[in-house]
Write a protein that holds these residues in place. Structure first.
Motif, PDB file in Angstrom:
ATOM      1  N   LEU A 434      38.446  45.473  49.286  1.00  0.00           N
ATOM      2  CA  LEU A 434      38.212  44.686  49.016  1.00  0.00           C
ATOM      3  C   LEU A 434      38.392  45.352  47.571  1.00  0.00           C
ATOM      4  N   LEU A 435      37.642  46.713  46.971  1.00  0.00           N
ATOM      5  CA  LEU A 435      37.684  47.036  46.260  1.00  0.00           C
ATOM      6  C   LEU A 435      38.817  47.320  45.606  1.00  0.00           C
ATOM      7  N   ALA A 436      39.975  47.866  46.839  1.00  0.00           N
ATOM      8  CA  ALA A 436      41.247  48.030  46.069  1.00  0.00           C
ATOM      9  C   ALA A 436      42.021  46.710  46.056  1.00  0.00           C
ATOM     10  N   HIS A 437      41.107  45.661  46.302  1.00  0.00           N
ATOM     11  CA  HIS A 437      42.353  44.520  45.718  1.00  0.00           C
ATOM     12  C   HIS A 437      41.219  44.327  44.153  1.00  0.00           C
ATOM     13  N   PHE A 438      40.713  44.481  43.721  1.00  0.00           N
ATOM     14  CA  PHE A 438      39.185  43.718  43.152  1.00  0.00           C
ATOM     15  C   PHE A 438      39.908  44.377  42.137  1.00  0.00           C
ATOM     16  N   LEU A 439      40.626  46.536  41.890  1.00  0.00           N
ATOM     17  CA  LEU A 439      40.927  47.150  41.075  1.00  0.00           C
ATOM     18  C   LEU A 439      42.596  47.066  40.565  1.00  0.00           C
ATOM     19  N   ALA A 440      43.297  46.601  41.796  1.00  0.00           N
ATOM     20  CA  ALA A 440      44.403  46.446  41.192  1.00  0.00           C
ATOM     21  C   ALA A 440      45.563  45.520  42.059  1.00  0.00           C
ATOM     22  N   ASP A 441      44.719  44.431  42.517  1.00  0.00           N
ATOM     23  CA  ASP A 441      45.810  43.412  43.428  1.00  0.00           C
ATOM     24  C   ASP A 441      45.471  41.974  42.791  1.00  0.00           C
ATOM     25  N   GLY A 442      46.811  41.171  42.953  1.00  0.00           N
ATOM     26  CA  GLY A 442      46.634  39.512  42.047  1.00  0.00           C
ATOM     27  C   GLY A 442      45.600  39.470  41.289  1.00  0.00           C
ATOM     28  N   CYS A 443      45.029  39.091  40.311  1.00  0.00           N
ATOM     29  CA  CYS A 443      44.090  39.073  39.553  1.00  0.00           C
ATOM     30  C   CYS A 443      43.265  40.571  39.383  1.00  0.00           C
ATOM     31  N   ILE A 444      43.847  41.270  38.312  1.00  0.00           N
ATOM     32  CA  ILE A 444      43.533  42.572  38.268  1.00  0.00           C
ATOM     33  C   ILE A 444      42.206  42.957  37.733  1.00  0.00           C
ATOM     34  N   ASN A 445      40.908  42.875  37.779  1.00  0.00           N
ATOM     35  CA  ASN A 445      39.706  43.136  38.189  1.00  0.00           C
ATOM     36  C   ASN A 445      38.526  41.735  38.455  1.00  0.00           C
ATOM     37  N   SER A 446      39.591  41.268  39.255  1.00  0.00           N
ATOM     38  CA  SER A 446      38.679  40.421  40.432  1.00  0.00           C
ATOM     39  C   SER A 446      39.241  39.480  41.489  1.00  0.00           C
ATOM     40  N   ILE A 447      38.552  39.007  42.343  1.00  0.00           N
ATOM     41  CA  ILE A 447      38.380  38.983  42.966  1.00  0.00           C
ATOM     42  C   ILE A 447      38.768  37.985  43.810  1.00  0.00           C
ATOM     43  N   SER A 448      40.134  37.799  44.499  1.00  0.00           N
ATOM     44  CA  SER A 448      40.286  36.598  45.214  1.00  0.00           C
ATOM     45  C   SER A 448      39.842  35.303  46.082  1.00  0.00           C
ATOM     46  N   GLU A 449      40.082  33.970  46.095  1.00  0.00           N
ATOM     47  CA  GLU A 449      39.293  32.924  46.675  1.00  0.00           C
ATOM     48  C   GLU A 449      39.246  33.353  47.895  1.00  0.00           C
ATOM     49  N   ILE A 450      40.266  33.468  48.728  1.00  0.00           N
ATOM     50  CA  ILE A 450      41.119  33.193  50.133  1.00  0.00           C
ATOM     51  C   ILE A 450      41.951  34.592  50.511  1.00  0.00           C
TER      52      ILE A 450
END
Length: 477
Positions: A434-450
């Protein structure tokens, strides 16, 4: 731009096809325009600063320089340092937590129509939602010690309490808010309790207690959507056609995708926690003489009795064959035994009406059936209603929204339920994906809804969601 050569070259791409939009059933053709291009030769350690604007140029604006840009960045860093306490003589904050806190700040805004702070539920297409705001508030404003923001949010929503309900949606222009939520009012009480635990602001409690009493009176006497307390068991129920009042709120062609009318498990867990809070508060206000002491003492006694009745009645949700909680008790008294995360929500509140033995059985089954590297699935994959991919046109996506799709924010309730059930055992969840997603996936430095329910759990929905970020802040250390 601060260095390089710009070549103006007006190019139109007519009738450009967007295959992703086509799959989603949306407008899939556009005309795109390229005004030109910038060529920059960068040596190691070099930097280039660019600024892009639409509309007519502002001739009064200073020419962009690296110094002006650096100054703007420094000003923003100072603002964040003041809010979150970074810098000298302050507790050390890891770089990743600093990024999480910075992400949280991007959801807190000021809404002119209500003259107060609010929370954008998600970017890029959500506005502020009551339920989302109240779920996100502890992580956005209590853990981060932004107590004035928390107080302002609670004041705003309390001020708009009508019929004992808290708005789920505020209008963009003059008009009435939408009160289509059964849980927002109970979440408001729960969040008020967490705020008071953090601040000991009892004068604020005295000011807001009439709102608490209004909610209690409306639920007891009955309000919109046939929301009312069942006199036989003290549980909260609702029954209205064509609406969905819990967080599983998708309605297609007038029919809820996940019908939960009747007595929903997390709603009644919230009701129990609310009664416990109210009993404590009435007793405290009585002792502090912040009101009619004798009347408040009697109210505290009545709330305590009600809470005990509800605690006993919560056992109606226990499914001994499955070792889990029924999701919903319908108006005809039939029960829904689908394995959903609402049972975990019921265990995650400040006051819990279930035994530790029951809690352990619930979190054990949720761990094996619902837990993923990015949050909890909304439905057990073994269920015949399960949909593992959030894809297709609007109706297809809506049908899968709460039928297996992973919700990142649910990792917060899962963590709290686990810690209550197994206080001496480590959480069986690895934060790194989940932190890797936060840092480098989707919207960088945020977390997706689903995320998709099926592996590899691709991110979907809003690219940055307030309660996703909030719940990670609340529990990741």
């Amino acid at each position: 731009w601060t260095q390089g050569e710009y070549q103006a070259e007006a190019v139109w791409y007519w009738d450009y096809q967007l295959p992703e939009e086509k799959e989603r059933g949306l407008g899939d053709r556009e005309d795109l325009y390229s005004p030109g291009y910038l060529t920059v030769i960068l040596q190691p350690g070099d930097a280039v600063t660019l600024e892009a604007q639409t509309g007519f140029p502002n001739l009064q604006q200073s020419q962009l320089t690296p110094e002006i840009f650096a100054e703007a960045i420094e000003t923003e860093q100072q603002r964040l340092s003041q809010i979150f306490g970074w810098g000298e003589n302050k507790p050390f904050t890891s770089p990743i937590r600093q990024k999480l806190l910075k992400a949280s700040d991007q959801f807190i805004v000021y809404r002119a129509s209500i003259a107060g702070p609010t929370v954008i539920a998600g970017y890029h297409w959500f506005n502020d939602w009551g339920r989302d705001t109240l779920i996100a508030l502890p992580g956005l404003a209590l853990v981060t010690q932004r107590f004035e923001v928390a107080k302002g949010l609670l004041q705003t929503f309390g001020r708009y309490c009508r019929h004992g309900l808290i708005p789920n949606v505020f209008p963009d222009v003059d008009g009435e808010p939408a009160y289509n939520s059964i849980d927002a009012a109970l979440l408001w009480i729960e969040t008020l309790g967490l705020y008071l635990e953090a601040t000991q602001d009892w004068e604020f409690l005295a000011a807001q207690f009439p709102v608490v009493q209004q909610i209690h009176k409306a639920f007891m006497g009955g309000t919109l959507y046939n929301i009312q307390v069942d006199a036989t068991d003290g549980l909260v129920s609702w029954d209205a056609p064509g609406v969905a009042l819990t967080w599983m709120d998708v309605v297609i062609s007038g029919q809820p995708v996940t019908p939960r009318n009747g007595k929903a498990v997390e709603i009644n867990a919230l009701w129990y926690s609310a009664l416990c809070w109210m009993s404590q508060w009435a007793e405290r206000l009585s002792q502090m003489e912040l009101g009619d002491s004798a009347r408040l003492a009697k109210q505290a006694q009545r709330y305590t009795q009600q809470a005990q009745q509800v605690r006993n009645s919560l056992q109606k949700f226990w499914n001994p064959q499955l070792g889990y909680l029924y999701d919903t008790i319908y108006p005809d008294d039939s029960r829904n035994s689908q394995i959903r995360p609402n049972a975990v929500l019921a265990l995650s509140l400040h006051h819990c009406g279930f035994s530790q033995q029951q809690s352990r059985a619930v979190v054990d089954l949720a761990t094996s059936r619902l837990l993923t590297p990015y949050g909890l699935r909304s439905l057990d994959p073994a269920d015949t209603d399960y949909i593992g991919k959030y894809t297709g046109n609007s109706e297809q996506r809506d049908r899968s929204y709460h039928q297996g799709t992973v919700w990142a924010w649910l990792i917060g309730p899962y963590t709290r339920a686990w810690q209550r059930s197994y206080p001496k055992r480590s959480l069986p969840f690895d934060w790194q994906p989940l932190l890797a997603h936060f840092l480098a996936d989707g919207c960088i430095n945020s977390i997706s809804e689903i995320f998709d329910g099926d592996s590899p759990h691709d991110p979907k929905g809003a690219i940055a969601q307030a309660w996703s970020v909030s719940e990670v802040i609340r529990h990741f250390q």
